[in-house]
Motif scaffolding. Structure first.
Motif, short mmCIF file in Angstrom:
data_model
loop_
_atom_site.label_atom_id
_atom_site.label_comp_id
_atom_site.label_asym_id
_atom_site.label_seq_id
_atom_site.Cartn_x
_atom_site.Cartn_y
_atom_site.Cartn_z
N THR A 57 1.09 -17.94 30.71
CA THR A 57 -0.35 -18.16 30.76
C THR A 57 -0.85 -18.38 29.34
OG1 THR A 57 -0.70 -16.82 32.74
CG2 THR A 57 -2.60 -17.12 31.30
N ALA A 58 -1.63 -19.42 29.14
CA ALA A 58 -2.18 -19.69 27.81
C ALA A 58 -3.39 -18.78 27.58
CB ALA A 58 -2.59 -21.14 27.68
N PRO A 59 -3.42 -18.01 26.49
CA PRO A 59 -4.58 -17.14 26.24
C PRO A 59 -5.79 -17.96 25.79
CG PRO A 59 -3.09 -17.08 24.36
CD PRO A 59 -2.41 -17.91 25.44
N THR A 60 -6.96 -17.53 26.21
CA THR A 60 -8.18 -18.16 25.73
C THR A 60 -8.50 -17.61 24.34
OG1 THR A 60 -9.63 -16.45 26.63
CG2 THR A 60 -9.03 -18.29 28.10
N ALA A 61 -9.49 -18.22 23.69
CA ALA A 61 -9.92 -17.72 22.38
C ALA A 61 -10.40 -16.28 22.50
CB ALA A 61 -11.01 -18.62 21.81
N THR A 62 -11.12 -15.98 23.57
CA THR A 62 -11.61 -14.61 23.78
C THR A 62 -10.45 -13.64 23.98
OG1 THR A 62 -13.67 -15.41 24.76
CG2 THR A 62 -13.04 -13.14 25.26
N ASP A 63 -9.44 -14.07 24.75
CA ASP A 63 -8.25 -13.23 24.96
C ASP A 63 -7.60 -12.87 23.62
OD1 ASP A 63 -8.61 -13.43 27.70
OD2 ASP A 63 -7.11 -15.03 27.94
N ARG A 110 -8.90 -12.87 20.59
CA ARG A 110 -9.75 -11.98 19.78
C ARG A 110 -9.66 -10.54 20.28
NH1 ARG A 110 -13.50 -16.52 20.17
NH2 ARG A 110 -13.50 -17.64 18.16
N LYS A 111 -9.69 -10.34 21.60
CA LYS A 111 -9.59 -9.00 22.15
C LYS A 111 -8.23 -8.39 21.82
CE LYS A 111 -12.73 -9.29 26.14
NZ LYS A 111 -12.81 -9.20 27.62
N TRP A 112 -7.18 -9.19 21.94
CA TRP A 112 -5.82 -8.73 21.66
C TRP A 112 -5.69 -8.28 20.21
CZ3 TRP A 112 -1.62 -10.26 25.31
CH2 TRP A 112 -0.37 -9.78 24.92
N CYS A 113 -6.14 -9.14 19.30
CA CYS A 113 -6.03 -8.81 17.88
C CYS A 113 -6.86 -7.58 17.52
CB CYS A 113 -6.47 -10.01 17.03
SG CYS A 113 -5.33 -11.41 17.10
N THR A 114 -8.03 -7.42 18.11
CA THR A 114 -8.87 -6.26 17.86
C THR A 114 -8.18 -4.99 18.35
OG1 THR A 114 -10.89 -7.56 17.99
CG2 THR A 114 -11.11 -5.19 18.33
N GLN A 118 -6.25 -11.96 11.85
CA GLN A 118 -5.33 -13.02 12.26
C GLN A 118 -5.81 -13.79 13.49
OE1 GLN A 118 -1.16 -12.16 12.38
NE2 GLN A 118 -1.29 -10.59 10.78
N ALA A 119 -6.91 -13.38 14.06
CA ALA A 119 -7.36 -13.95 15.33
C ALA A 119 -7.63 -15.45 15.23
CB ALA A 119 -8.60 -13.22 15.83
N GLU A 120 -8.41 -15.88 14.26
CA GLU A 120 -8.80 -17.29 14.19
C GLU A 120 -7.60 -18.20 13.94
OE1 GLU A 120 -11.77 -18.16 15.21
OE2 GLU A 120 -12.09 -16.00 15.45
N ARG A 121 -6.66 -17.74 13.13
CA ARG A 121 -5.46 -18.55 12.87
C ARG A 121 -4.64 -18.71 14.15
NH1 ARG A 121 -0.31 -17.24 11.40
NH2 ARG A 121 -0.87 -15.06 11.13
#
Length: 283
Positions: free
Chosen positions: A53-59, A61-65, A72-75
């Motif tokens: 499953t491809a993670p969304t941008a929100t996924d 960000r939540k994961w990195c947090t 590292q989220a934006e990269r």
């Protein structure tokens, strides 16, 4: 998200998935623990980590947090978007109609010095006349059930972008299977005009046109899907359902090798023109 037919695209997806998995493991979170912090089912965590499953941008960000890697989220989001762009379904690309798709390629074409194009089934887009392109694009819209069937407008945009073959400073090498000259699209008049244009385009100083005769014996390379090589850096492969973009050097070299094999079997000049005239006579 099914595995991509392109190793480059799948490898890019897996790189993002593995980095997210390493974050979770380094932090000491279990699959269920990360899922609880992100607010989703633990099965989703597993699907993302295994590149199913491809993670969304929100996924992301939540994961990195959750793992303490906010920086590292934006990269990672940028990497994930790039991976998904390498395998793009036509239905997504044509959501707003096909004219926009034609226009979107103009800037990229301007950045390319050497075009290599192979087609086994139809006249390449850069060589299409408006009548032929309109028939083709309208048929594609009908088959794919595209809501915005703007075939005639897309055809005009395609012909407009094709004017680049008349400009100096670029080279175009086209390879066609002979069968592509006989697969009729549109009315007979449109097909005749298209074949007539091939005679003229093949004489342009920027264009090399080869045709692989049907009767070629002992073929060293079998017919392939339509593919385009832009300089030596990118290959675009046209599948029935999607466009695959290849940038991995080893894969690009493989397509370059295939192109040269196909090129060695083609005829050029007067012999190529004779095959085109034969196709015109058959109409």
């Amino acid at each position: 998200m099914p595995a991509s037919p392109s190793p480059s695209a799948q490898a890019a997806r897996e790189a993002v998935a593995h980095r997210l998995r390493d974050m979770r493991r380094t932090t000491g979170l279990t699959i269920a623990g990360l899922a609880a912090q992100c607010g989703w089912h633990h099965a989703k965590t597993s699907r993302i980590e295994n590149a199913r499953t491809a993670p969304t941008a929100t996924d992301i960000r939540k994961w990195c947090t959750a793992c303490g890697y906010e920086d590292q989220a934006e990269r990672l989001i940028a990497k994930s978007l790039h991976a998904e762009e390498m395998y793009r379904e036509w239905r997504e690309q044509t959501r707003e109609g096909m004219r926009r798709l034609q226009e979107s390629a103009v800037a990229f074409f301007r950045e390319t010095a050497l075009f290599r194009v192979y087609s086994s089934t139809m006249v390449p887009g850069l060589l299409q006349t408006e009548g032929y392109a309109a028939a083709l694009l309208s048929a594609i819209a009908d088959f794919r059930e595209i809501e915005v069937n703007d075939g005639p407008e897309a055809a005009r945009a395609r012909v407009e972008r094709s004017h680049i073959i008349h400009e100096s400073g670029r080279r175009f090498v086209f390879l066609l299977e002979e069968g592509a000259l006989r697969y009729q699209l549109g009315e007979t008049e449109a097909m005749a005009a298209q074949l007539g244009y091939l005679l003229a385009a093949g004489a342009l100083p920027t264009v090399s046109m080869g045709i692989i005769p049907d009767g070629t014996r002992r073929r060293r390379m079998w017919p392939q899907e339509t593919f385009h090589v832009y300089d030596d850096r990118l290959v675009s492969v046209e599948l029935l359902s999607a466009e695959v973009t290849i940038t991995q050097p080893s894969e690009v070299r493989l397509y370059l090798r295939a192109f040269e094999e196909l090129r060695s079997m083609a005829v050029y000049g007067q012999d190529a023109r004779a095959l085109i005239v034969k196709a015109i006579d058959a109409l």
